[in-house]
Each structure stands twice: as C-alpha cells, then as structure tokens.
Write a protein that holds these residues in place. Structure first.
Motif, short mmCIF file in Angstrom:
data_model
loop_
_atom_site.label_atom_id
_atom_site.label_comp_id
_atom_site.label_asym_id
_atom_site.label_seq_id
_atom_site.Cartn_x
_atom_site.Cartn_y
_atom_site.Cartn_z
N MET A 1 87.42 39.38 49.04
CA MET A 1 87.52 37.98 49.42
C MET A 1 86.42 37.67 50.43
SD MET A 1 90.83 36.02 50.86
CE MET A 1 90.64 35.18 52.38
N THR A 2 85.69 36.63 50.18
CA THR A 2 84.62 36.23 51.08
C THR A 2 85.16 35.22 52.09
OG1 THR A 2 83.05 36.46 49.28
CG2 THR A 2 82.32 35.21 51.18
N SER A 3 84.88 35.48 53.35
CA SER A 3 85.32 34.52 54.36
C SER A 3 84.26 33.45 54.52
CB SER A 3 85.60 35.22 55.69
OG SER A 3 84.41 35.78 56.19
N ARG A 4 84.68 32.31 54.92
CA ARG A 4 83.75 31.22 55.16
C ARG A 4 84.06 30.61 56.52
NH1 ARG A 4 85.72 26.13 52.13
NH2 ARG A 4 87.92 26.44 52.49
N GLN A 5 83.09 29.94 57.07
CA GLN A 5 83.26 29.38 58.40
C GLN A 5 83.71 27.92 58.32
OE1 GLN A 5 79.91 30.06 60.89
NE2 GLN A 5 80.88 29.21 62.68
N LEU A 6 84.71 27.60 59.12
CA LEU A 6 85.21 26.23 59.21
C LEU A 6 84.23 25.44 60.06
CD1 LEU A 6 87.55 24.17 58.77
CD2 LEU A 6 88.50 25.03 60.90
N PRO A 7 83.67 24.34 59.54
CA PRO A 7 82.74 23.56 60.36
C PRO A 7 83.50 22.79 61.44
CG PRO A 7 83.06 22.50 58.23
CD PRO A 7 83.85 23.79 58.21
N LEU A 8 83.13 23.02 62.69
CA LEU A 8 83.76 22.34 63.81
C LEU A 8 82.70 21.57 64.59
CD1 LEU A 8 86.12 25.13 65.20
CD2 LEU A 8 86.74 23.19 63.79
N PRO A 9 82.64 20.25 64.39
CA PRO A 9 81.67 19.48 65.17
C PRO A 9 82.06 19.49 66.64
CG PRO A 9 83.09 18.02 63.91
CD PRO A 9 83.45 19.42 63.51
N LYS A 10 81.08 19.51 67.51
CA LYS A 10 81.36 19.50 68.94
C LYS A 10 81.88 18.12 69.31
CE LYS A 10 79.86 20.77 73.34
NZ LYS A 10 79.86 21.99 74.00
N ARG A 11 83.08 18.07 69.91
CA ARG A 11 83.72 16.80 70.26
C ARG A 11 83.73 16.57 71.76
NH1 ARG A 11 84.04 14.13 65.54
NH2 ARG A 11 85.16 15.30 63.99
N PHE A 12 84.09 17.58 72.52
CA PHE A 12 84.24 17.42 73.97
C PHE A 12 84.30 18.79 74.62
CE2 PHE A 12 88.43 17.76 72.14
CZ PHE A 12 89.14 18.55 73.03
N SER A 13 84.00 18.83 75.90
CA SER A 13 84.20 20.08 76.63
C SER A 13 85.59 20.04 77.25
CB SER A 13 83.13 20.24 77.71
OG SER A 13 83.22 19.19 78.64
N VAL A 14 86.14 21.18 77.51
CA VAL A 14 87.52 21.25 77.98
C VAL A 14 87.57 21.96 79.33
CG1 VAL A 14 89.80 22.22 77.49
CG2 VAL A 14 88.40 21.34 75.63
N ALA A 15 88.29 21.36 80.26
CA ALA A 15 88.61 22.03 81.52
C ALA A 15 90.08 22.38 81.45
CB ALA A 15 88.34 21.09 82.68
N MET A 16 90.44 23.56 81.97
CA MET A 16 91.84 23.96 81.92
C MET A 16 92.16 24.84 83.12
SD MET A 16 91.82 26.65 78.70
CE MET A 16 91.24 25.42 77.57
N THR A 17 93.45 24.99 83.36
CA THR A 17 93.90 25.83 84.46
C THR A 17 93.58 27.29 84.15
OG1 THR A 17 96.09 26.17 83.50
CG2 THR A 17 95.83 24.26 84.98
N GLU A 18 93.61 28.13 85.18
CA GLU A 18 93.39 29.56 84.99
C GLU A 18 94.47 30.15 84.08
OE1 GLU A 18 90.87 31.60 85.84
OE2 GLU A 18 89.83 29.83 86.60
N GLU A 19 95.72 29.70 84.25
CA GLU A 19 96.81 30.21 83.41
C GLU A 19 96.57 29.85 81.94
OE1 GLU A 19 101.63 29.91 82.76
OE2 GLU A 19 100.78 29.16 84.62
#
Length: 89
Positions: free
Chosen positions: A1-19
């Motif tokens: 089975m050949t894997s393929r890459q899901l195209p993910l357009p860049k939408r936004f950067s994310v900030a998150m807590t350390e947890e």
C-alpha cells in the motif's frame, strides 16, 4: 500500500499552554504525525470521541475562568477565527 500525503494549507500559527503542547508531543511520540496532522485528526473527528455535554462544560468552565475574547470590530457573528471571512470595505 502506498501512502500519500494529505495536503494541509497553512491557515494560522498556534499558541498553546505548556500542558497542551506536552500532550501534542506525546501524541507525536505515539503516532509520529506532525502537529498539523495531529490537530487535523483531533478536530475533524472530535464528535467521534468527545461527549458533547462534557465538551460544552469544559468550554463554559474555561470561559468562566479566562473569559472570551471580544469580537473583532465589524466581524459577522458566527464568522470568527478560521472562517476565512474578511471585512469588506
């Protein structure tokens, strides 16, 4: 089975807590997917693993503790972050 890459357009950067970042990194160590793929899987399949009543309670508790951001001036209700809606001049 050949894997393929899901195209993910860049939408936004994310900030998150350390947890939250630590949990994301733990998922990466388990599944070896990038942060973008991990967040995509979690959000696209949220209804499959999150109880709606518990999710609602978590958001309400968070908003009660930290508040919710004020809407952007001129923003259309329901057309918030990530909707792609832009204010027209």
């Amino acid at each position: 089975m050949t894997s393929r890459q899901l195209p993910l357009p860049k939408r936004f950067s994310v900030a998150m807590t350390e947890e939250a970042y630590g949990r994301l990194r733990a998922l990466h160590q388990t599944y070896w997917l990038s942060n973008n793929y991990l967040l995509t899987v979690l959000l696209e399949h949220l209804d499959e693993f999150a109880d709606p009543a518990k999710l609602d309670a978590v958001f309400k508790t968070f908003i009660a503790e930290y508040g919710a951001p004020s809407p952007t001036p001129g923003a259309t209700p329901g057309k918030g972050m990530g909707s792609g809606a832009k204010k027209r001049s």
